[in-house]
Design an enzyme around this catalytic site. Structure first.
Site, PDB file in Angstrom:
ATOM      1  N   LYS A 140       2.143  -3.864   6.476  1.00 23.34           N
ATOM      2  CA  LYS A 140       2.533  -3.845   5.057  1.00 23.34           C
ATOM      3  C   LYS A 140       4.049  -3.632   4.943  1.00 23.34           C
ATOM      4  CE  LYS A 140      -1.457  -4.632   3.407  1.00 23.34           C
ATOM      5  NZ  LYS A 140      -1.736  -5.932   2.829  1.00 23.34           N
ATOM      6  N   TYR A 168      -1.795  -1.172  10.831  1.00 24.22           N
ATOM      7  CA  TYR A 168      -2.073  -1.685   9.479  1.00 24.22           C
ATOM      8  C   TYR A 168      -0.896  -1.382   8.553  1.00 24.22           C
ATOM      9  CZ  TYR A 168      -3.725  -1.783   4.684  1.00 24.22           C
ATOM     10  OH  TYR A 168      -3.807  -2.016   3.337  1.00 24.22           O
ATOM     11  N   SER A 193       0.840  -1.198   0.000  1.00 22.74           N
ATOM     12  CA  SER A 193       0.000   0.000   0.000  1.00 22.74           C
ATOM     13  C   SER A 193       0.871   1.241   0.000  1.00 22.74           C
ATOM     14  CB  SER A 193      -0.859  -0.027   1.264  1.00 22.74           C
ATOM     15  OG  SER A 193      -1.427   1.233   1.482  1.00 22.74           O
TER      16      SER A 193
HETATM   17  P1  NAD Z   1     -11.045  -7.175   1.166  1.00 19.83           P
HETATM   18  O1  NAD Z   1     -11.273  -7.178   2.629  1.00 19.83           O
HETATM   19  O2  NAD Z   1     -12.183  -6.915   0.259  1.00 19.83           O
HETATM   20  O3  NAD Z   1     -10.378  -8.557   0.721  1.00 19.83           O
HETATM   21  C1  NAD Z   1      -9.503  -9.276   1.565  1.00 19.83           C
HETATM   22  C2  NAD Z   1      -9.953 -10.728   1.514  1.00 19.83           C
HETATM   23  O4  NAD Z   1      -9.044 -11.481   2.335  1.00 19.83           O
HETATM   24  C3  NAD Z   1     -11.342 -10.953   2.085  1.00 19.83           C
HETATM   25  O5  NAD Z   1     -12.106 -11.726   1.179  1.00 19.83           O
HETATM   26  C4  NAD Z   1     -11.115 -11.692   3.397  1.00 19.83           C
HETATM   27  O6  NAD Z   1     -12.159 -12.594   3.683  1.00 19.83           O
HETATM   28  C5  NAD Z   1      -9.796 -12.385   3.136  1.00 19.83           C
HETATM   29  N1  NAD Z   1      -8.957 -12.654   4.307  1.00 19.83           N
HETATM   30  C6  NAD Z   1      -8.542 -11.779   5.261  1.00 19.83           C
HETATM   31  N2  NAD Z   1      -7.760 -12.403   6.150  1.00 19.83           N
HETATM   32  C7  NAD Z   1      -7.665 -13.700   5.749  1.00 19.83           C
HETATM   33  C8  NAD Z   1      -6.987 -14.839   6.236  1.00 19.83           C
HETATM   34  N3  NAD Z   1      -6.242 -14.789   7.337  1.00 19.83           N
HETATM   35  N4  NAD Z   1      -7.106 -15.998   5.556  1.00 19.83           N
HETATM   36  C9  NAD Z   1      -7.851 -16.076   4.431  1.00 19.83           C
HETATM   37  N5  NAD Z   1      -8.522 -15.043   3.928  1.00 19.83           N
HETATM   38  C10 NAD Z   1      -8.427 -13.861   4.576  1.00 19.83           C
HETATM   39  O7  NAD Z   1      -9.856  -6.137   0.899  1.00 19.83           O
HETATM   40  P2  NAD Z   1      -9.303  -5.542  -0.468  1.00 19.83           P
HETATM   41  O8  NAD Z   1      -9.665  -4.116  -0.522  1.00 19.83           O
HETATM   42  O9  NAD Z   1      -9.636  -6.434  -1.586  1.00 19.83           O
HETATM   43  O10 NAD Z   1      -7.742  -5.602  -0.178  1.00 19.83           O
HETATM   44  C11 NAD Z   1      -6.925  -6.679  -0.613  1.00 19.83           C
HETATM   45  C12 NAD Z   1      -5.502  -6.427  -0.153  1.00 19.83           C
HETATM   46  O11 NAD Z   1      -5.057  -5.184  -0.690  1.00 19.83           O
HETATM   47  C13 NAD Z   1      -5.348  -6.333   1.358  1.00 19.83           C
HETATM   48  O12 NAD Z   1      -4.132  -6.954   1.729  1.00 19.83           O
HETATM   49  C14 NAD Z   1      -5.272  -4.853   1.600  1.00 19.83           C
HETATM   50  O13 NAD Z   1      -4.540  -4.543   2.757  1.00 19.83           O
HETATM   51  C15 NAD Z   1      -4.532  -4.377   0.352  1.00 19.83           C
HETATM   52  N6  NAD Z   1      -4.797  -2.977   0.036  1.00 19.83           N
HETATM   53  C16 NAD Z   1      -6.086  -2.540  -0.098  1.00 19.83           C
HETATM   54  C17 NAD Z   1      -6.335  -1.213  -0.373  1.00 19.83           C
HETATM   55  C18 NAD Z   1      -7.742  -0.689  -0.494  1.00 19.83           C
HETATM   56  O14 NAD Z   1      -7.935   0.520  -0.386  1.00 19.83           O
HETATM   57  N7  NAD Z   1      -8.749  -1.519  -0.720  1.00 19.83           N
HETATM   58  C19 NAD Z   1      -5.262  -0.307  -0.520  1.00 19.83           C
HETATM   59  C20 NAD Z   1      -3.949  -0.794  -0.406  1.00 19.83           C
HETATM   60  C21 NAD Z   1      -3.735  -2.137  -0.113  1.00 19.83           C
END
Ligand code: NAD
Ligand code: UDP
Length: 331
Positions: free
Chosen positions: A152, A148, A124
């Site tokens: 990362k 958080y 991120s």
């Molecule tokens: P999201 O919550 O929609 O998707 C994450 C998925 O991971 C979910 O389906 C959840 O059920 C699953 N999950 C979480 N912990 C788990 C575990 N221990 N075992 C198995 N499954 C697990 O989030 P997103 O927005 O799709 O984000 C995906 C990744 O991108 C994350 O790592 C997040 O930190 C990173 N990210 C997101 C953003 C954003 O703004 N959405 C920005 C930067 C980075």
């Protein structure tokens, strides 16, 4: 090629599953459904007319992870699974460090055990901290302000050290800016639980009448109109960025910003939403949100230079697609 997509039932993961299937990859999803839905994976299949394999497991569970690696000939891992609510991470640091850091370690270990050399990690822009804009990959990272962000930064460092000790291992660290929007079909998109923390889902829920009005957090920042500036990126551009990163993965650690390079203020985004969809979004200006940075956006030139990837969809497309999904989405 078989790609293990952790967190594939979530927002970015499900869109990336679509892009991977369309690019001809086979997909195995591992998700514990703590913030994802199996129904989303059915939509992915429907959209692509292709099948995928799903395991409902927690990816911090090394036995469950090893079972998947022993059953399938895995060629690469894209690790999305993680918890992502900044405020919650301050209240529950152990949960966040455990979920987000241990999962990275468990998956990397399984890769080394089973000789899987391709690993793409969801990082991120938050790892840059309050750096000078635009954020560029060569910058020294500054401390983040919450657990958080630390998970990362730690995962990035752990993966980097693993590559130093195992030169055949290839890692792509993808630093996302602000993913928004939805697949053009309106079938999959972002469906946060409860009241959204992020701007775009808040705006779509105001437009739908689920929430009364948007609170704009501060209009006294040193930006174009005083409101916070971010680099919003369409989730399908982001998804396609993962496919390209995977295609180009060579030995070593490769860090890429995935952003548009373009900053948009809160009020500019509200105006774009109104223009794209012909719907008014009532708002009021309130106090700044603690911990917010005035402005950040990507220097997106490295991904263009090395991967040939640039974001193609503009803010109007992001607003139109986010709204199409919200309209279709029934809780
Ligand atoms: P999201 O919550 O929609 O998707 C994450 C998925 O991971 C979910 O389906 C959840 O059920 C699953 N999950 C979480 N912990 C788990 C575990 N221990 N075992 C198995 N499954 C697990 O989030 P997103 O927005 O799709 O984000 C995906 C990744 O991108 C994350 O790592 C997040 O930190 C990173 N990210 C997101 C953003 C954003 O703004 N959405 C920005 C930067 C980075
Ligand atoms: N924001 C806002 N009202 C909201 C949610 C967000 O004014 O209800 C602002 C926030 O202050 C920031 C921008 O919108 O300037 C993007 O916020 P978001 O939480 O989506 O992303 P982040 O700040 O984590 O990059």
């Amino acid at each position: 090629m078989n790609i293990l997509v952790t967190g594939g039932a979530g927002y970015i993961g499900s869109h990336t599953c679509v892009a991977l299937l369309e690019a001809g990859y086979s997909v195995i999803v591992a998700d514990n459904l703590c913030n994802g839905k199996e129904e989303t994976l059915n939509k992915v299949k429907q959209l692509t007319n292709k099948d995928l394999t799903f395991y409902e497991i927690d990816v911090t569970d090394d036995i469950a992870v090893n079972t998947i690696f022993s059953k399938h000939e895995i060629d690469g891992v894209i690790h999305f699974a993680g918890l992502k609510a900044v405020g919650e991470s301050v209240e529950r640091p152990l949960t966040y460090y455990n979920n987000n850091v241990v999962s990275t370690m468990v998956l990397a270990k399984a890769c080394l055990t089973y000789g899987v050399n391709r690993f793409v990690f969801s990082s991120s822009a938050t790892v840059y901290g309050d750096n000078k804009v635009p954020f560029i990959e060569t910058m020294d990272l500054l401390p983040t302000t919450n657990p958080y962000g630390e998970t990362k930064a730690m995962s990035e460092r752990i993966l980097t050290d693993i590559v130093k000790a195992n030169p055949a291992f290839s890692v792509s660290l993808l630093r996302y800016f602000n993913p928004v929007g939805a697949h053009e079909s309106g079938l999959i998109g972002e469906a946060p639980n409860g009241i959204p923390n992020n701007l775009m889902p808040y705006v779509t829920q105001v437009a739908k009448g689920k929430l009364e009005k948007l609170s704009v957090f501060g209009n006294d920042y040193p930006t174009v109109d005083g409101t916070g500036v971010r680099d919003y990126i369409h989730v399908m551009d982001l998804a396609e960025g993962h496919v390209v990163a995977l295609d180009h993965l060579t030995e070593g650690v490769h860090v890429y910003n995935l952003g548009t390079g373009q900053g948009t203020s809160v009020l500019e985004l509200v105006n774009a939403f109104e223009e794209a969809n012909g719907i008014k979004v009532p708002y009021e200006i309130v106090e700044r949100r603690p911990g917010d940075i005035a402005s950040f956006y990507a220097d997106a030139s490295k991904a263009k230079r090395e991967l040939g990837w640039t974001a193609k969809r503009d803010v109007i497309a992001m607003c139109r697609d986010a709204w199409r999904f919200e309209k279709n989405y029934m809780e």
